[in-house]
Every structure is written in structure tokens, then in C-alpha cells.
Design a protein around this motif. Structure first.
Motif, PDB file in Angstrom:
ATOM      1  N   HIS A 154       0.834  -1.207   0.000  1.00 41.33           N
ATOM      2  CA  HIS A 154       0.000   0.000   0.000  1.00 41.33           C
ATOM      3  C   HIS A 154       0.868   1.256   0.000  1.00 41.33           C
ATOM      4  O   HIS A 154       1.953   1.267   0.584  1.00 41.33           O
ATOM      5  CB  HIS A 154      -0.884   0.044   1.255  1.00 41.33           C
ATOM      6  CG  HIS A 154      -2.043  -0.884   1.214  1.00 41.33           C
ATOM      7  ND1 HIS A 154      -3.317  -0.494   1.543  1.00 41.33           N
ATOM      8  CD2 HIS A 154      -2.141  -2.192   0.874  1.00 41.33           C
ATOM      9  CE1 HIS A 154      -4.142  -1.521   1.421  1.00 41.33           C
ATOM     10  NE2 HIS A 154      -3.438  -2.567   1.024  1.00 41.33           N
ATOM     11  N   ASN A 155       0.343   2.296  -0.615  1.00 41.17           N
ATOM     12  CA  ASN A 155       0.928   3.630  -0.454  1.00 41.17           C
ATOM     13  C   ASN A 155       0.259   4.234   0.780  1.00 41.17           C
ATOM     14  O   ASN A 155      -0.610   5.099   0.693  1.00 41.17           O
ATOM     15  CB  ASN A 155       0.663   4.469  -1.708  1.00 41.17           C
ATOM     16  CG  ASN A 155       1.274   5.850  -1.616  1.00 41.17           C
ATOM     17  OD1 ASN A 155       2.157   6.099  -0.802  1.00 41.17           O
ATOM     18  ND2 ASN A 155       0.783   6.767  -2.435  1.00 41.17           N
ATOM     19  N   ALA A 156       0.656   3.712   1.952  1.00 38.56           N
ATOM     20  CA  ALA A 156       0.002   4.066   3.213  1.00 38.56           C
ATOM     21  C   ALA A 156       0.574   5.369   3.756  1.00 38.56           C
ATOM     22  O   ALA A 156       1.794   5.501   3.909  1.00 38.56           O
ATOM     23  CB  ALA A 156       0.183   2.946   4.228  1.00 38.56           C
ATOM     24  N   ILE A 157      -0.321   6.313   4.047  1.00 40.11           N
ATOM     25  CA  ILE A 157       0.100   7.637   4.511  1.00 40.11           C
ATOM     26  C   ILE A 157      -0.594   7.972   5.830  1.00 40.11           C
ATOM     27  O   ILE A 157      -1.825   7.916   5.926  1.00 40.11           O
ATOM     28  CB  ILE A 157      -0.236   8.717   3.457  1.00 40.11           C
ATOM     29  CG1 ILE A 157       0.511   8.427   2.154  1.00 40.11           C
ATOM     30  CG2 ILE A 157       0.110  10.105   3.973  1.00 40.11           C
ATOM     31  CD1 ILE A 157       2.024   8.400   2.276  1.00 40.11           C
ATOM     32  N   ALA A 173       3.009  13.214  -0.322  1.00 39.43           N
ATOM     33  CA  ALA A 173       2.378  12.029  -0.924  1.00 39.43           C
ATOM     34  C   ALA A 173       1.045  12.366  -1.588  1.00 39.43           C
ATOM     35  O   ALA A 173       0.781  11.956  -2.723  1.00 39.43           O
ATOM     36  CB  ALA A 173       2.177  10.951   0.139  1.00 39.43           C
ATOM     37  N   VAL A 174       0.194  13.121  -0.907  1.00 38.12           N
ATOM     38  CA  VAL A 174      -1.153  13.362  -1.441  1.00 38.12           C
ATOM     39  C   VAL A 174      -1.152  14.400  -2.558  1.00 38.12           C
ATOM     40  O   VAL A 174      -2.072  14.426  -3.385  1.00 38.12           O
ATOM     41  CB  VAL A 174      -2.153  13.770  -0.327  1.00 38.12           C
ATOM     42  CG1 VAL A 174      -2.203  12.714   0.758  1.00 38.12           C
ATOM     43  CG2 VAL A 174      -1.832  15.128   0.266  1.00 38.12           C
ATOM     44  N   SER A 175      -0.110  15.232  -2.616  1.00 31.76           N
ATOM     45  CA  SER A 175      -0.058  16.245  -3.680  1.00 31.76           C
ATOM     46  C   SER A 175       0.093  15.605  -5.061  1.00 31.76           C
ATOM     47  O   SER A 175      -0.156  16.260  -6.080  1.00 31.76           O
ATOM     48  CB  SER A 175       1.091  17.225  -3.425  1.00 31.76           C
ATOM     49  OG  SER A 175       2.351  16.568  -3.498  1.00 31.76           O
ATOM     50  N   MET A 176       0.501  14.336  -5.095  1.00 31.66           N
ATOM     51  CA  MET A 176       0.614  13.623  -6.371  1.00 31.66           C
ATOM     52  C   MET A 176      -0.744  13.437  -7.040  1.00 31.66           C
ATOM     53  O   MET A 176      -0.831  13.130  -8.227  1.00 31.66           O
ATOM     54  CB  MET A 176       1.264  12.249  -6.151  1.00 31.66           C
ATOM     55  CG  MET A 176       2.650  12.299  -5.519  1.00 31.66           C
ATOM     56  SD  MET A 176       3.822  13.276  -6.477  1.00 31.66           S
ATOM     57  CE  MET A 176       3.968  12.266  -7.938  1.00 31.66           C
ATOM     58  N   THR A 198      -7.516   7.968  -2.775  1.00 30.29           N
ATOM     59  CA  THR A 198      -8.214   6.812  -2.213  1.00 30.29           C
ATOM     60  C   THR A 198      -9.096   6.141  -3.256  1.00 30.29           C
ATOM     61  O   THR A 198      -9.103   4.909  -3.391  1.00 30.29           O
ATOM     62  CB  THR A 198      -9.068   7.241  -1.003  1.00 30.29           C
ATOM     63  OG1 THR A 198      -8.234   7.892  -0.038  1.00 30.29           O
ATOM     64  CG2 THR A 198      -9.741   6.050  -0.353  1.00 30.29           C
ATOM     65  N   LEU A 199      -9.846   6.947  -4.018  1.00 29.93           N
ATOM     66  CA  LEU A 199     -10.758   6.377  -5.021  1.00 29.93           C
ATOM     67  C   LEU A 199      -9.996   5.649  -6.127  1.00 29.93           C
ATOM     68  O   LEU A 199     -10.488   4.661  -6.677  1.00 29.93           O
ATOM     69  CB  LEU A 199     -11.636   7.477  -5.629  1.00 29.93           C
ATOM     70  CG  LEU A 199     -12.625   8.172  -4.692  1.00 29.93           C
ATOM     71  CD1 LEU A 199     -13.568   9.076  -5.476  1.00 29.93           C
ATOM     72  CD2 LEU A 199     -13.424   7.177  -3.872  1.00 29.93           C
ATOM     73  N   SER A 200      -8.801   6.126  -6.435  1.00 30.24           N
ATOM     74  CA  SER A 200      -8.006   5.468  -7.478  1.00 30.24           C
ATOM     75  C   SER A 200      -7.284   4.235  -6.933  1.00 30.24           C
ATOM     76  O   SER A 200      -6.638   3.508  -7.694  1.00 30.24           O
ATOM     77  CB  SER A 200      -6.992   6.452  -8.063  1.00 30.24           C
ATOM     78  OG  SER A 200      -6.010   6.794  -7.087  1.00 30.24           O
ATOM     79  N   MET A 201      -7.366   4.016  -5.620  1.00 31.62           N
ATOM     80  CA  MET A 201      -6.703   2.910  -4.923  1.00 31.62           C
ATOM     81  C   MET A 201      -5.185   3.037  -4.966  1.00 31.62           C
ATOM     82  O   MET A 201      -4.468   2.057  -4.796  1.00 31.62           O
ATOM     83  CB  MET A 201      -7.158   1.546  -5.472  1.00 31.62           C
ATOM     84  CG  MET A 201      -8.634   1.274  -5.238  1.00 31.62           C
ATOM     85  SD  MET A 201      -9.153  -0.378  -5.744  1.00 31.62           S
ATOM     86  CE  MET A 201      -8.231  -1.396  -4.605  1.00 31.62           C
ATOM     87  N   ASP A 202      -4.696   4.240  -5.211  1.00 29.25           N
ATOM     88  CA  ASP A 202      -3.255   4.490  -5.224  1.00 29.25           C
ATOM     89  C   ASP A 202      -2.774   5.079  -3.900  1.00 29.25           C
ATOM     90  O   ASP A 202      -1.594   5.381  -3.747  1.00 29.25           O
ATOM     91  CB  ASP A 202      -2.893   5.442  -6.365  1.00 29.25           C
ATOM     92  CG  ASP A 202      -3.117   4.816  -7.725  1.00 29.25           C
ATOM     93  OD1 ASP A 202      -2.809   3.621  -7.872  1.00 29.25           O
ATOM     94  OD2 ASP A 202      -3.622   5.510  -8.635  1.00 29.25           O
ATOM     95  N   LEU A 203      -3.709   5.259  -2.967  1.00 31.36           N
ATOM     96  CA  LEU A 203      -3.378   5.846  -1.668  1.00 31.36           C
ATOM     97  C   LEU A 203      -4.234   5.199  -0.593  1.00 31.36           C
ATOM     98  O   LEU A 203      -5.426   4.948  -0.812  1.00 31.36           O
ATOM     99  CB  LEU A 203      -3.644   7.362  -1.698  1.00 31.36           C
ATOM    100  CG  LEU A 203      -3.324   8.145  -0.426  1.00 31.36           C
ATOM    101  CD1 LEU A 203      -1.820   8.326  -0.282  1.00 31.36           C
ATOM    102  CD2 LEU A 203      -4.003   9.516  -0.438  1.00 31.36           C
TER     103      LEU A 203
END
Length: 293
Positions: A158-161, A218-221, A248-253
Motif C-alpha cells: 500500500h501507499n500508506a500515509i 504524498a497526497v499532492s501527487m 483513495t478512489l483510485s486505490m493508489d493511496l
């Protein structure tokens, strides 16, 4: 009847056995006004948790069959499915995830990512269910949410933040620092119903600033607008929320929240996160198979 589907959240609560799913759901029902007294899983009052309706579930203190309920948080209508954590009832989790729009992955703050955590995570990926993580049981001896977040990255990919930092651990766990608002948040009252915001204590300011910088990076991406605002040093809370939701919706975070459901800490903030970041039915693209061909 709900006219606006944007205000609906269909979510599941999934985890390895004994991570606190049903305990968390009991608090959610209490804070949203669906129940007026909190009962524990296999509690001394012999009532048992609301979502464990089967006699065997109350006797054993485990969830066997998925149970659904509805509650309202602010202007959002939340449909919740509390799923089993025991490996023998994995098919129950699979059935639930096939119809859910989003999920909360709960992890024990001591044990971290366990075998059934991996199974549940694979199921979420298979059905493309966006999720947020909640690290529970920070009141327990040996709790380490930073280590568990690393396990989310290393073991589950996961890209866990971190969206929060804990204020104290084990017996000293008092609340969390919110990295979006940069406020300390404590939960007071008999059942943690009184949320008290304050300034971050001096010995946590440096750690909070470093964690916020990592979070923003991380989230600025997922938001050009947020990236520009960071460069201009003019970041707003709404910009952060929009970027976290997009990731979150893209499942990348995977935004990570924390607390102790048993000690009534952190649950209301998790409900806020469910409302802000998890998808509504209109965000989901449902796929079907045409059996006539």
C-alpha cells in the motif's frame, strides 16, 4: 428514501480476527445515535455487541455471519457491513466485498498485518474496493502504529500515509494529532463522546511537522492544485481532503487513521474520514458479464 446518492456510503469493516471490528462498529452505532448504551463483545453484562445477533456469536465472542446496519453521520447515510475475521468464514467477507463501494481495513496496533489481513486485502483488490486503514488497540501494551504502517507498505504494497499521530501509547494513549488541521484531539466523557481540540504539545510539534510534510508530499501527487498551493505555502484543508479522496478512489493511496475503539478514542474521526474519502455509489463503475453470448 434517500434522493441524493452522493450522500450515501456503502462500506464494509474487515480485518483479521480479534482486531476489533465489532467493537468499532458498536461505537459507530453509539456515536451516530442508533444505540444508547455500549455493550462489549463477550461482555460481562452478558448482552453482547449489537451486531453479533446469533447466540453462538455472543457465546464465542466472534463474528460468524456478516451483519448489515444503517446509520447517519452528519448529512451522510452510511450502510455498514461488519464482516467475520476468522479464516473459516472468508467466503462471508468475499460475498460482502462484492457489493460494497468502500471499506475500512482494521489492523491491530500490536499484531499489525496478519494472515487474514492479507487475505482480506487481496479480496479488496480483486473487487477494486477503495479503502482506508484504521490502526486499532493503541491502548494495548506493545502498540506501535508507525511499525504497522510500515507493514502496510511492505507486506501489502500500500501507499500508506499517516493522517494522524498518536498522543501517547499503551496506558498513556489520550488521543491523536490531526495532520490536516494540525490540532491535538482528545476524547473525553464517559464514552469518549466529547471531542476536545487543542494545540499540539511542545514535545510533538517537530514530529507532527515532519509527518505533515510527508503526508502533503504524498497526497499532492493526486492534485495539481494542492501541489501549486504547497509551493506557494498557501495550503487549505479542503485542498488536502480533495487530494486524499482522489488518491483513495483510485486505490493508489491508503490514508491511515488510528485510535482505540475499546477505549472510545478516534472513532468519530474515522467516521469523518469515511464521509470524506470513501466513494459514493456514483463513484463506482460496476461491471457485469453478459451470459447470453
Amino acid at each position: 428514501m434517500i434522493d441524493d446518492l452522493e450522500k450515501v456510503r456503502n462500506i464494509g469493516i474487515s480485518a483479521h480476527i480479534d482486531s476489533g471490528k465489532t467493537t468499532l462498529t458498536e461505537r459507530v452505532l453509539y456515536y451516530t445515535g442508533r444505540i444508547h448504551a455500549i455493550h462489549e463483545v463477550r461482555g460481562k453484562d452478558e448482552v453482547g455487541a449489537t451486531m453479533d445477533s446469533m447466540e453462538l456469536e455472543r457465546e464465542r465472542g466472534i463474528t460468524i455471519a456478516s451483519a448489515a446496519t444503517h446509520c447517519q453521520w452528519g448529512d451522510k447515510h452510511v450502510n455498514i457491513i461488519d464482516t467475520p475475521g476468522h479464516v473459516d468464514f472468508t467466503i462471508e467477507v468475499e460475498r460482502a466485498l462484492r457489493v460494497l463501494d468502500g471499506a475500512v481495513l482494521i489492523l491491530c496496533g500490536v499484531a499489525g498485518v496478519q494472515s487474514q489481513s492479507m487475505t482480506v486485502d487481496r479480496q479488496m483488490k480483486r473487487y477494486r474496493v477503495p479503502r482506508i486503514a484504521f490502526i486499532n488497540k493503541l491502548d494495548r501494551s506493545g502498540a506501535d502504529p508507525i511499525k504497522v504502517t510500515e507493514q502496510l507498505r511492505e507486506k501489502l504494497g500500500h501507499n500508506a500515509i499517516l493522517m494522524q499521530l498518536p498522543i501517547g501509547l499503551e496506558a498513556d494513549h489520550e488521543g491523536v494529532v490531526d495532520l490536516v488541521t494540525m490540532k491535538s484531539i482528545r476524547f473525553e466523557g464517559d464514552n469518549g463522546e466529547n471531542i476536545v481540540e487543542g494545540e499540539i504539545q511542545d514535545n510533538m510539534v517537530d514530529a507532527a511537522n515532519a509527518a505533515r510534510e510527508e503526508m502533503l508530499d504524498a497526497v499532492s501527487m493526486f492534485s495539481d492544485e494542492l501541489m501549486e498551493a504547497i509551493l506557494e505555502e498557501n495550503v487549505t484543508e479542503d485542498q488536502i481532503h480533495e487530494a486524499v479522496r482522489a488518491g483513495t478512489l483510485s486505490m493508489d493511496l491508503t490514508p491511515v487513521f488510528m485510535g482505540s475503539a475499546y477505549k472510545n478514542k478516534g472513532v468519530q474521526l474515522l467516521l469523518d474520514a469515511v464521509s470524506r474519502y470513501l466513494p459514493n455509489p456514483l463513484d463506482i463503475q460496476n461491471m457485469g458479464v453478459d451470459l447470453s453470448n
